[in-house]
Write a protein that holds these residues in place. Structure first.
Motif, PDB file in Angstrom:
ATOM      1  N   THR A 116       0.801  -1.232   0.000  1.00 35.71           N
ATOM      2  CA  THR A 116       0.000   0.000   0.000  1.00 35.71           C
ATOM      3  C   THR A 116       0.830   1.279   0.000  1.00 35.71           C
ATOM      4  OG1 THR A 116      -0.163  -0.178   2.412  1.00 35.71           O
ATOM      5  CG2 THR A 116      -1.970  -1.110   1.112  1.00 35.71           C
ATOM      6  N   GLY A 117       2.142   1.180   0.119  1.00 40.05           N
ATOM      7  CA  GLY A 117       2.985   2.362   0.117  1.00 40.05           C
ATOM      8  C   GLY A 117       4.435   1.968  -0.051  1.00 40.05           C
ATOM      9  N   ALA A 118       5.321   2.969  -0.029  1.00 39.98           N
ATOM     10  CA  ALA A 118       6.757   2.737  -0.157  1.00 39.98           C
ATOM     11  C   ALA A 118       7.484   3.706   0.750  1.00 39.98           C
ATOM     12  CB  ALA A 118       7.208   2.920  -1.603  1.00 39.98           C
ATOM     13  N   SER A 119       8.554   3.237   1.375  1.00 48.48           N
ATOM     14  CA  SER A 119       9.257   4.059   2.361  1.00 48.48           C
ATOM     15  C   SER A 119      10.743   3.749   2.344  1.00 48.48           C
ATOM     16  CB  SER A 119       8.692   3.790   3.759  1.00 48.48           C
ATOM     17  OG  SER A 119       9.430   4.495   4.748  1.00 48.48           O
ATOM     18  N   ILE A 120      11.536   4.760   2.686  1.00 51.38           N
ATOM     19  CA  ILE A 120      12.964   4.539   2.924  1.00 51.38           C
ATOM     20  C   ILE A 120      13.329   4.953   4.352  1.00 51.38           C
ATOM     21  CG2 ILE A 120      13.587   4.860   0.491  1.00 51.38           C
ATOM     22  CD1 ILE A 120      14.543   7.697   1.275  1.00 51.38           C
ATOM     23  N   ASP A 121      12.321   5.240   5.169  1.00 47.82           N
ATOM     24  CA  ASP A 121      12.557   5.791   6.503  1.00 47.82           C
ATOM     25  C   ASP A 121      11.576   5.162   7.487  1.00 47.82           C
ATOM     26  OD1 ASP A 121      12.828   7.338   8.809  1.00 47.82           O
ATOM     27  OD2 ASP A 121      13.043   9.220   7.705  1.00 47.82           O
ATOM     28  N   GLU A 138       4.548   3.310   7.212  1.00 45.35           N
ATOM     29  CA  GLU A 138       3.214   2.883   7.603  1.00 45.35           C
ATOM     30  C   GLU A 138       3.064   1.386   7.363  1.00 45.35           C
ATOM     31  OE1 GLU A 138       0.871   4.697   8.954  1.00 45.35           O
ATOM     32  OE2 GLU A 138       1.887   6.647   8.807  1.00 45.35           O
ATOM     33  N   PRO A 139       2.221   0.694   8.175  1.00 48.04           N
ATOM     34  CA  PRO A 139       1.980  -0.732   7.899  1.00 48.04           C
ATOM     35  C   PRO A 139       1.512  -0.923   6.457  1.00 48.04           C
ATOM     36  CG  PRO A 139       1.054  -0.108  10.022  1.00 48.04           C
ATOM     37  CD  PRO A 139       1.508   1.164   9.378  1.00 48.04           C
ATOM     38  N   GLY A 140       2.056  -1.930   5.800  1.00 49.24           N
ATOM     39  CA  GLY A 140       1.715  -2.192   4.406  1.00 49.24           C
ATOM     40  C   GLY A 140       2.687  -1.609   3.403  1.00 49.24           C
ATOM     41  N   ASP A 141       3.631  -0.767   3.887  1.00 51.43           N
ATOM     42  CA  ASP A 141       4.634  -0.187   2.991  1.00 51.43           C
ATOM     43  C   ASP A 141       5.683  -1.223   2.603  1.00 51.43           C
ATOM     44  OD1 ASP A 141       3.436   2.276   3.212  1.00 51.43           O
ATOM     45  OD2 ASP A 141       5.061   3.225   4.349  1.00 51.43           O
ATOM     46  N   ALA A 142       6.257  -1.042   1.424  1.00 51.26           N
ATOM     47  CA  ALA A 142       7.512  -1.691   1.082  1.00 51.26           C
ATOM     48  C   ALA A 142       8.637  -0.823   1.620  1.00 51.26           C
ATOM     49  CB  ALA A 142       7.645  -1.855  -0.427  1.00 51.26           C
ATOM     50  N   PHE A 143       9.581  -1.432   2.326  1.00 58.82           N
ATOM     51  CA  PHE A 143      10.715  -0.676   2.863  1.00 58.82           C
ATOM     52  C   PHE A 143      11.934  -0.927   1.988  1.00 58.82           C
ATOM     53  CE2 PHE A 143      14.547  -0.501   5.572  1.00 58.82           C
ATOM     54  CZ  PHE A 143      14.509   0.849   5.881  1.00 58.82           C
ATOM     55  N   PHE A 144      12.482   0.165   1.442  1.00 65.08           N
ATOM     56  CA  PHE A 144      13.671   0.078   0.597  1.00 65.08           C
ATOM     57  C   PHE A 144      14.900   0.414   1.434  1.00 65.08           C
ATOM     58  CE2 PHE A 144      10.277   0.511  -2.398  1.00 65.08           C
ATOM     59  CZ  PHE A 144      10.687  -0.171  -3.534  1.00 65.08           C
ATOM     60  N   ALA A 145      15.788  -0.534   1.588  1.00 64.17           N
ATOM     61  CA  ALA A 145      16.970  -0.355   2.442  1.00 64.17           C
ATOM     62  C   ALA A 145      18.098   0.283   1.640  1.00 64.17           C
ATOM     63  CB  ALA A 145      17.399  -1.697   3.032  1.00 64.17           C
ATOM     64  N   GLU A 182       9.107  -5.245  11.796  1.00 69.04           N
ATOM     65  CA  GLU A 182       8.376  -5.277  13.064  1.00 69.04           C
ATOM     66  C   GLU A 182       7.284  -4.206  13.105  1.00 69.04           C
ATOM     67  OE1 GLU A 182      11.442  -4.814  15.952  1.00 69.04           O
ATOM     68  OE2 GLU A 182      12.270  -6.833  15.631  1.00 69.04           O
ATOM     69  N   LYS A 183       7.495  -3.116  12.394  1.00 69.22           N
ATOM     70  CA  LYS A 183       6.534  -2.025  12.362  1.00 69.22           C
ATOM     71  C   LYS A 183       5.393  -2.292  11.386  1.00 69.22           C
ATOM     72  CE  LYS A 183       6.477   3.041  12.417  1.00 69.22           C
ATOM     73  NZ  LYS A 183       7.246   4.284  12.202  1.00 69.22           N
ATOM     74  N   GLY A 184       5.487  -3.372  10.623  1.00 72.23           N
ATOM     75  CA  GLY A 184       4.384  -3.738   9.733  1.00 72.23           C
ATOM     76  C   GLY A 184       4.664  -3.582   8.259  1.00 72.23           C
ATOM     77  N   ALA A 185       5.923  -3.404   7.871  1.00 74.20           N
ATOM     78  CA  ALA A 185       6.244  -3.322   6.446  1.00 74.20           C
ATOM     79  C   ALA A 185       5.773  -4.583   5.733  1.00 74.20           C
ATOM     80  CB  ALA A 185       7.737  -3.128   6.245  1.00 74.20           C
ATOM     81  N   ALA A 186       5.173  -4.404   4.555  1.00 73.73           N
ATOM     82  CA  ALA A 186       4.699  -5.557   3.789  1.00 73.73           C
ATOM     83  C   ALA A 186       5.862  -6.424   3.342  1.00 73.73           C
ATOM     84  CB  ALA A 186       3.901  -5.078   2.574  1.00 73.73           C
ATOM     85  N   LEU A 187       6.944  -5.776   2.964  1.00 75.57           N
ATOM     86  CA  LEU A 187       8.170  -6.490   2.615  1.00 75.57           C
ATOM     87  C   LEU A 187       9.329  -5.512   2.692  1.00 75.57           C
ATOM     88  CD1 LEU A 187       9.068  -5.576  -0.501  1.00 75.57           C
ATOM     89  CD2 LEU A 187       7.312  -7.177  -1.145  1.00 75.57           C
ATOM     90  N   ALA A 188      10.536  -6.047   2.728  1.00 75.14           N
ATOM     91  CA  ALA A 188      11.742  -5.227   2.731  1.00 75.14           C
ATOM     92  C   ALA A 188      12.547  -5.544   1.489  1.00 75.14           C
ATOM     93  CB  ALA A 188      12.572  -5.481   3.982  1.00 75.14           C
ATOM     94  N   VAL A 189      13.002  -4.502   0.816  1.00 75.19           N
ATOM     95  CA  VAL A 189      13.841  -4.665  -0.363  1.00 75.19           C
ATOM     96  C   VAL A 189      15.283  -4.524   0.100  1.00 75.19           C
ATOM     97  CG1 VAL A 189      14.314  -3.875  -2.703  1.00 75.19           C
ATOM     98  CG2 VAL A 189      12.014  -3.621  -1.745  1.00 75.19           C
ATOM     99  N   ILE A 190      16.057  -5.602  -0.039  1.00 77.90           N
ATOM    100  CA  ILE A 190      17.426  -5.636   0.472  1.00 77.90           C
ATOM    101  C   ILE A 190      18.363  -6.109  -0.631  1.00 77.90           C
ATOM    102  CG2 ILE A 190      16.616  -6.104   2.823  1.00 77.90           C
ATOM    103  CD1 ILE A 190      17.569  -9.026   2.392  1.00 77.90           C
ATOM    104  N   ASP A 191      19.674  -5.923  -0.403  1.00 80.41           N
ATOM    105  CA  ASP A 191      20.619  -6.391  -1.410  1.00 80.41           C
ATOM    106  C   ASP A 191      21.141  -7.785  -1.056  1.00 80.41           C
ATOM    107  OD1 ASP A 191      22.752  -6.054   0.445  1.00 80.41           O
ATOM    108  OD2 ASP A 191      23.209  -4.049  -0.308  1.00 80.41           O
ATOM    109  N   GLU A 192      21.753  -8.402  -2.062  1.00 78.78           N
ATOM    110  CA  GLU A 192      22.245  -9.776  -1.909  1.00 78.78           C
ATOM    111  C   GLU A 192      23.268  -9.888  -0.783  1.00 78.78           C
ATOM    112  OE1 GLU A 192      21.325 -12.517  -3.147  1.00 78.78           O
ATOM    113  OE2 GLU A 192      20.340 -12.166  -5.075  1.00 78.78           O
ATOM    114  N   VAL A 211       7.637   5.130  -7.625  1.00 75.40           N
ATOM    115  CA  VAL A 211       7.154   3.884  -7.015  1.00 75.40           C
ATOM    116  C   VAL A 211       5.876   4.131  -6.225  1.00 75.40           C
ATOM    117  CG1 VAL A 211       7.691   2.105  -5.293  1.00 75.40           C
ATOM    118  CG2 VAL A 211       9.426   2.781  -6.955  1.00 75.40           C
ATOM    119  N   ARG A 212       5.765   5.305  -5.626  1.00 81.20           N
ATOM    120  CA  ARG A 212       4.579   5.656  -4.828  1.00 81.20           C
ATOM    121  C   ARG A 212       3.398   6.122  -5.684  1.00 81.20           C
ATOM    122  NH1 ARG A 212       7.345   9.373  -0.033  1.00 81.20           N
ATOM    123  NH2 ARG A 212       7.762   7.665   1.425  1.00 81.20           N
TER     124      ARG A 212
END
Length: 474
Positions: free
Chosen positions: A28-33, A38-45, A62-72, A153-154
């Motif tokens: 439901t959203g995208a965040s880098i911070d 917000e719960p449902g956001d994708a978190f971009f690391a 833990e805060k409710g991110a739908a998923l986390a985008v991380i590197d290999e 992305v948003r």
């Protein structure tokens, strides 16, 4: 109920990622911070200048991110932590997903760049276009190498209009961001001596800004300030690219969108213009000649998009200055009130002069004074000292009573002022703050202005803490 921003599977595919853990059905959203996640956001690391976003992945989940985008490189570290999208490079993956969303849009897309006025023009476009269809634009000044892809992305897939701000600090930054946005309409507000430390001349700045015209969709519209010396250069560059149409704006007699007259007041301006031959009269809810001129670019973009010009002109009456860019508050002070104009977000020679002019238009009460609290304008290169001292004329011409200044560059200006105009000088904003707090009184009108790196924002916060803001009138 509105559709989710992305399905989990579509986002993973757009990122070119491999999924670990259960892919969520919806994002439901995208965040880098994580502070604003917000719960449902994708978190971009993404990796910032000071911190690596991977340090906050567990907190995001833990805060409710739908998923986390991380590197290999960090994949093993977060195995089993939650839903992950694993990519070689997080920022590049965010760019890729942004480009995928842009490719899917059926919206009218506008890009705004320029040395000054980008954010205000973007906000004016958001205002007028949102009255005519679902509109998306970045929060704050998200105009850099991570802000533009994050904003894409948003962007909801079903918008009617998208407005994107594109900025730069050094050569080579505009073109890749414009390539992501692929605008149908591109505005260059003006060319001014900003970031001169990274460019040899104003023409060099103009050539960099004009990169936005190279990435216009074929047949798109280039909107250019007719009043600046670099106007012809910008037109020549636009003609050599994919633009199908060039529209100029300004006071120049041959401007396509021309200012006929305006009445500048402390709070508002009234404007008479001709938009490609059509007379338009409107009120602007945000004061200043620079706002008037940029409103012409807004109407040019509205016309280029095929939106309703009359509705857009009407909407401009509701325009308000963005925070840190002229937002005005009335503060309670002993024995009365004082007026604060928060211009603390950034500062350059053009915006500094505009802020001084706005301060000069505001009336004072009783023993009140017009007070300018000024911090250094940064990234001006060898011309920095001269450009600072050049503010002495506008300060005098606009009836500024007292100047409080900080920073090594502002020292030259402060010392050039008449003694009666000198309030106080300090090496930094932290040392200047108590001097300002002790000096202001009921009846004063105070503008606080400087580059972001000069840290003038805390002075605004200190004034608000000392003198409570009165509720805004409807």
């Amino acid at each position: 109920m509105s559709a989710p921003l992305w399905s989990g599977d579509s986002l993973v595919a757009a990122l070119g990622a491999r999924a670990e853990g259960a892919v969520p059905p919806a994002v439901t959203g995208a965040s880098i911070d994580t502070r604003t996640l917000e719960p449902g956001d994708a978190f971009f690391a993404i990796r910032g200048e000071a911190r690596d976003g991977h340090d906050f992945v567990r907190g995001a989940l833990e805060k409710g991110a739908a998923l986390a985008v991380i590197d290999e490189a960090h994949a093993a570290q977060f195995e089993g932590a939650g839903a992950l999208a694993v990519v070689p490079d997080v920022l590049k993956a965010m760019e890729q997903a942004g480009a995928a969303r842009r490719a899917a849009l059926k919206a009218g897309v506008v890009a705004v760049t320029g040395s000054v006025g980008k954010t205000g023009t973007k906000e004016a476009l958001r205002l007028v276009l949102s009255r005519q269809g679902k509109t998306h634009a970045p929060v704050a000044s998200y105009n850099n190498h991570w802000g533009v892809p994050l904003t894409l992305v948003r962007t909801p897939a079903d918008i009617a209009y998208g407005v994107y701000e594109i900025g730069m600090n050094s050569p080579g930054e505009i073109l890749p961001l414009a390539r992501l946005v692929r605008p149908q309409v591109a505005i260059i507000t003006t060319i001014q001596p900003v970031h001169l430390a990274a460019f040899a001349s104003l023409e060099g700045i103009a050539e960099e800004k004009a990169g936005v015209f190279w990435e216009l969709e074929k047949g798109g519209t280039a909107i250019i300030n007719a009043d600046i010396p670099q106007s012809e250069l910008l037109r020549d560059i636009a003609k050599s690219g994919p633009a199908g149409r060039i529209v100029t704006f300004g006071e120049s007699p041959d401007a396509d969108v021309r200012l006929v007259s305006c009445a500048l007041k402390a709070d508002v301006s009234t404007v008479e213009a001709r938009v490609l031959g059509q007379p338009v009269t409107y009120k602007l809810g945000s004061p200043g000649r620079h706002i008037v001129l940029n409103s012409l670019a807004v109407l040019a973009a509205v016309q280029a998009l095929g939106a309703d010009l009359a509705l857009a002109a009407l909407a401009l009456g509701d325009l308000k200055p963005p925070p840190g860019r002229g937002a005005r508050q009335i503060l309670q002070a002993p024995g009365g009130t004082l007026t604060l104009l928060d211009e603390s977000y950034n500062g350059n020679p053009a915006s500094m002069r505009a802020a001084i002019e706005n301060l000069g238009r505001l009336p004072v009460e009783g023993r009140g004074r017009r007070i300018a609290v000024l911090g250094d304008m940064l990234e001006l290169g060898p011309s920095g000292g001269e450009l600072h001292e050049g503010l002495a004329g506008p300060l005098a011409a606009n009836g500024i009573d007292k100047v409080f200044a900080c920073g090594p560059l502002m020292k030259g200006l402060y010392e050039s002022l008449p003694s009666a105009m000198r309030g106080a000088y300090a090496p930094g904003a932290g040392e200047l703050e108590p001097l300002v707090l002790d000096a202001v009184r009921a009846g004063d009108v105070v503008t606080v202005k400087g580059s972001l790196g000069s840290r003038m924002g805390p002075i605004v916060k200190a004034l608000l803490a000392r003198f409570p803001a009165l509720p805004a009138e409807d």
